[in-house]
Design a protein around this motif. Structure first.
Motif, mmCIF file in Angstrom:
data_model
loop_
_atom_site.group_PDB
_atom_site.id
_atom_site.type_symbol
_atom_site.label_atom_id
_atom_site.label_comp_id
_atom_site.label_asym_id
_atom_site.label_seq_id
_atom_site.Cartn_x
_atom_site.Cartn_y
_atom_site.Cartn_z
ATOM 1 N N ASN A 67 0.809 -1.228 0.000
ATOM 2 C CA ASN A 67 0.000 0.000 0.000
ATOM 3 C C ASN A 67 0.840 1.274 0.000
ATOM 4 N N LEU A 68 2.146 1.135 -0.146
ATOM 5 C CA LEU A 68 3.054 2.268 0.033
ATOM 6 C C LEU A 68 2.850 3.345 -1.035
ATOM 7 N N LYS A 69 2.699 4.590 -0.584
ATOM 8 C CA LYS A 69 2.494 5.726 -1.477
ATOM 9 C C LYS A 69 3.657 6.727 -1.442
ATOM 10 N N VAL A 70 4.338 6.832 -0.292
ATOM 11 C CA VAL A 70 5.374 7.855 -0.169
ATOM 12 C C VAL A 70 6.467 7.407 0.804
ATOM 13 N N ILE A 71 7.711 7.746 0.448
ATOM 14 C CA ILE A 71 8.848 7.611 1.360
ATOM 15 C C ILE A 71 9.434 9.003 1.545
ATOM 16 N N SER A 72 9.586 9.409 2.790
ATOM 17 C CA SER A 72 10.189 10.700 3.099
ATOM 18 C C SER A 72 11.512 10.455 3.810
ATOM 19 N N THR A 73 12.622 10.679 3.101
ATOM 20 C CA THR A 73 13.939 10.438 3.689
ATOM 21 C C THR A 73 14.429 11.697 4.398
ATOM 22 N N ILE A 74 14.980 11.513 5.591
ATOM 23 C CA ILE A 74 15.495 12.632 6.377
ATOM 24 C C ILE A 74 16.939 12.868 5.956
ATOM 25 N N SER A 75 17.108 13.259 4.707
ATOM 26 C CA SER A 75 18.440 13.465 4.134
ATOM 27 C C SER A 75 18.287 14.190 2.804
ATOM 28 N N VAL A 76 19.392 14.750 2.337
ATOM 29 C CA VAL A 76 19.378 15.330 0.996
ATOM 30 C C VAL A 76 19.700 14.253 -0.032
ATOM 31 N N SER A 88 8.284 2.760 -10.976
ATOM 32 C CA SER A 88 7.424 1.694 -11.495
ATOM 33 C C SER A 88 6.260 1.400 -10.550
ATOM 34 N N ARG A 89 6.439 1.723 -9.274
ATOM 35 C CA ARG A 89 5.395 1.493 -8.271
ATOM 36 C C ARG A 89 4.579 2.760 -7.977
ATOM 37 N N ASN A 90 4.950 3.876 -8.621
ATOM 38 C CA ASN A 90 4.302 5.168 -8.344
ATOM 39 C C ASN A 90 4.412 5.565 -6.864
ATOM 40 N N ILE A 91 5.593 5.288 -6.296
ATOM 41 C CA ILE A 91 5.876 5.666 -4.910
ATOM 42 C C ILE A 91 6.661 6.974 -4.925
ATOM 43 N N ALA A 92 6.127 7.988 -4.300
ATOM 44 C CA ALA A 92 6.807 9.282 -4.248
ATOM 45 C C ALA A 92 7.969 9.213 -3.265
ATOM 46 N N LEU A 93 9.117 9.789 -3.660
ATOM 47 C CA LEU A 93 10.280 9.893 -2.780
ATOM 48 C C LEU A 93 10.559 11.364 -2.520
ATOM 49 N N MET A 94 10.538 11.748 -1.251
ATOM 50 C CA MET A 94 10.761 13.125 -0.838
ATOM 51 C C MET A 94 12.094 13.226 -0.091
ATOM 52 N N HIS A 95 12.766 14.382 -0.205
ATOM 53 C CA HIS A 95 14.023 14.568 0.526
ATOM 54 C C HIS A 95 14.098 15.983 1.090
ATOM 55 N N GLU A 304 6.937 17.492 7.057
ATOM 56 C CA GLU A 304 6.113 18.332 6.179
ATOM 57 C C GLU A 304 6.060 17.744 4.773
ATOM 58 N N ASN A 305 7.179 17.187 4.305
ATOM 59 C CA ASN A 305 7.198 16.527 2.995
ATOM 60 C C ASN A 305 6.241 15.347 2.949
ATOM 61 N N LEU A 306 6.258 14.553 4.025
ATOM 62 C CA LEU A 306 5.373 13.394 4.099
ATOM 63 C C LEU A 306 3.906 13.814 4.072
ATOM 64 N N LYS A 307 3.583 14.813 4.856
ATOM 65 C CA LYS A 307 2.199 15.295 4.903
ATOM 66 C C LYS A 307 1.751 15.841 3.556
ATOM 67 N N ASP A 313 0.402 16.669 -2.830
ATOM 68 C CA ASP A 313 1.191 17.844 -3.197
ATOM 69 C C ASP A 313 2.655 17.440 -3.340
ATOM 70 N N LEU A 314 3.128 17.322 -4.581
ATOM 71 C CA LEU A 314 4.507 16.937 -4.857
ATOM 72 C C LEU A 314 5.307 18.066 -5.502
ATOM 73 N N THR A 315 4.895 19.284 -5.202
ATOM 74 C CA THR A 315 5.516 20.436 -5.861
ATOM 75 C C THR A 315 6.855 20.828 -5.262
ATOM 76 N N LYS A 316 7.191 20.335 -4.078
ATOM 77 C CA LYS A 316 8.420 20.727 -3.413
ATOM 78 C C LYS A 316 9.128 19.510 -2.822
ATOM 79 N N ASN A 317 10.437 19.437 -3.038
ATOM 80 C CA ASN A 317 11.303 18.424 -2.428
ATOM 81 C C ASN A 317 10.982 16.995 -2.868
ATOM 82 N N CYS A 318 10.442 16.841 -4.057
ATOM 83 C CA CYS A 318 10.101 15.528 -4.576
ATOM 84 C C CYS A 318 11.185 15.055 -5.553
ATOM 85 N N VAL A 319 11.743 13.878 -5.279
ATOM 86 C CA VAL A 319 12.763 13.280 -6.157
ATOM 87 C C VAL A 319 12.089 12.412 -7.210
#
Length: 321
Positions: A67-76, A88-95, A304-307, A313-319
């Motif tokens: 069911n994973l939709k997003v991973i928010s990594t606490i790193s650059v 391929s899984r449509n999983i958003a990665l945020m940094h 905040e990225n995760l939320k 909202d993937l307009t900021k900090n989305c890899v």
């Protein structure tokens, strides 16, 4: 109404945990290792989000998170992830790219200063009781001001290092980058060069390159031999960029004068590493962003990225989206 599940895989302050638990059903792990990997995999099976850092989340692990939709990594950095698989899984990665820029630049410039003025070596000289009279010239360092600084990777952190060097120490800035950095050229009089030209021309060579196939072992024996024998090499980017055995040989043979590292091919740096036996190197334990203020800011940004990603909202900090 049942909250969606998020799994935290890094120890964070209680205040930040509270922020997450107010919105999600939060499951917490301080870290992931062999002792709790099976439990972690069990918990992520029905999670919609993951947040943390320092763990390589390969396909073999993430394939269980149906069911994973997003991973928010606490790193650059995001080299712990298979970006193609996430796509391929449509999983958003945020940094968290912006909050650590200045702190990491401070660390890198500290490495420059420590390596030039031999601070670790001289601290040990004092604390071991060897300082009994005036310092002999074989312990002298070298000046930083007015020298040429070659920066490999003129991104946000590269620019911040260049700003400190040029405005604070009157250094001439050379840089190697895929594209022109007009801001650096206009504001800091930086000069874009090809790699070999930069290596031969610079008094300090500072790598802030990311980890990828193009940068893997980019700096090795040939590159160290191109540098001045008075050059000081700094790596504050990623460990895989540098052939550490070639660096150890270059330092031992005085092909270059000194080096300063905050990142390594293997971390923690093994005690068996030949770098451990050298006096003309400064070694930091990957502390680029390691200040209390910046780590809290990174965690807050990741939350905040995760939320944001959770509500689409993937307009900021989305890899990856």
């Amino acid at each position: 109404m049942m909250k969606d599940k998020v799994v935290l895989y890094k120890k964070i302050p209680e205040q930040q945990k509270l922020l997450l638990s107010q919105m999600f059903n939060l499951i917490c792990f301080d870290n992931i290792d062999e002792s709790n990997l099976k439990q972690f995999i069990h918990e992520i099976k029905d999670a919609i989000g993951l947040i943390g850092s320092g763990v390589k989340l390969h396909q073999e692990i993430l394939q269980h998170a149906l069911n994973l939709k997003v991973i928010s990594t606490i790193s650059v950095g995001y080299d712990h992830f298979d970006l193609e698989y996430l796509k391929s899984r449509n999983i958003a990665l945020m940094h968290t790219p912006d909050v650590l820029t200045d702190t990491t630049a401070d660390t890198i410039f500290t490495l420059i200063m420590c390596s030039a003025r031999r601070t670790t070596e001289l601290n040990n000289f004092v604390t071991s009781g060897k300082w009994s009279n005036n310092l002999k010239d074989d312990y002298f360092g070298v000046d930083i001001h007015g020298k040429k600084l070659g920066i490999l990777g003129m991104g946000r952190i590269g620019y911040a290092v260049a700003k400190r060097a040029h405005l604070g120490f009157d250094m001439q800035i050379n840089y190697y980058n895929r594209s022109v950095n007009s801001k650096a050229e206009d504001n800091l009089n930086a000069q874009k060069m090809e790699l070999d030209e930069l290596l031969a021309d610079s008094d300090f060579v500072c790598s802030i390159l990311p980890a990828n196939q193009q940068t893997d072992l980019l700096i090795g024996q040939r590159e160290f031999e191109l540098m001045k024998d008075s050059a000081i090499f700094i790596n504050g980017g990623r460990g895989n960029v540098v052939d550490q055995n070639a660096l150890a040989i270059a330092l031992k043979n005085q092909t270059i004068r000194a080096a300063g590292l905050d990142v390594y091919e293997v971390e923690p740096l093994p005690q068996s590493s030949p770098l451990m036996k050298l006096k003309n190197i400064t070694l930091f334990p990957h502390i680029g962003s390691a200040t209390s203020e910046t780590r809290v800011a990174m965690i807050t940004c990741a939350i905040e990225n995760l939320k944001a990603a959770y509500i689409g909202d993937l307009t900021k900090n989305c890899v990856v989206s």
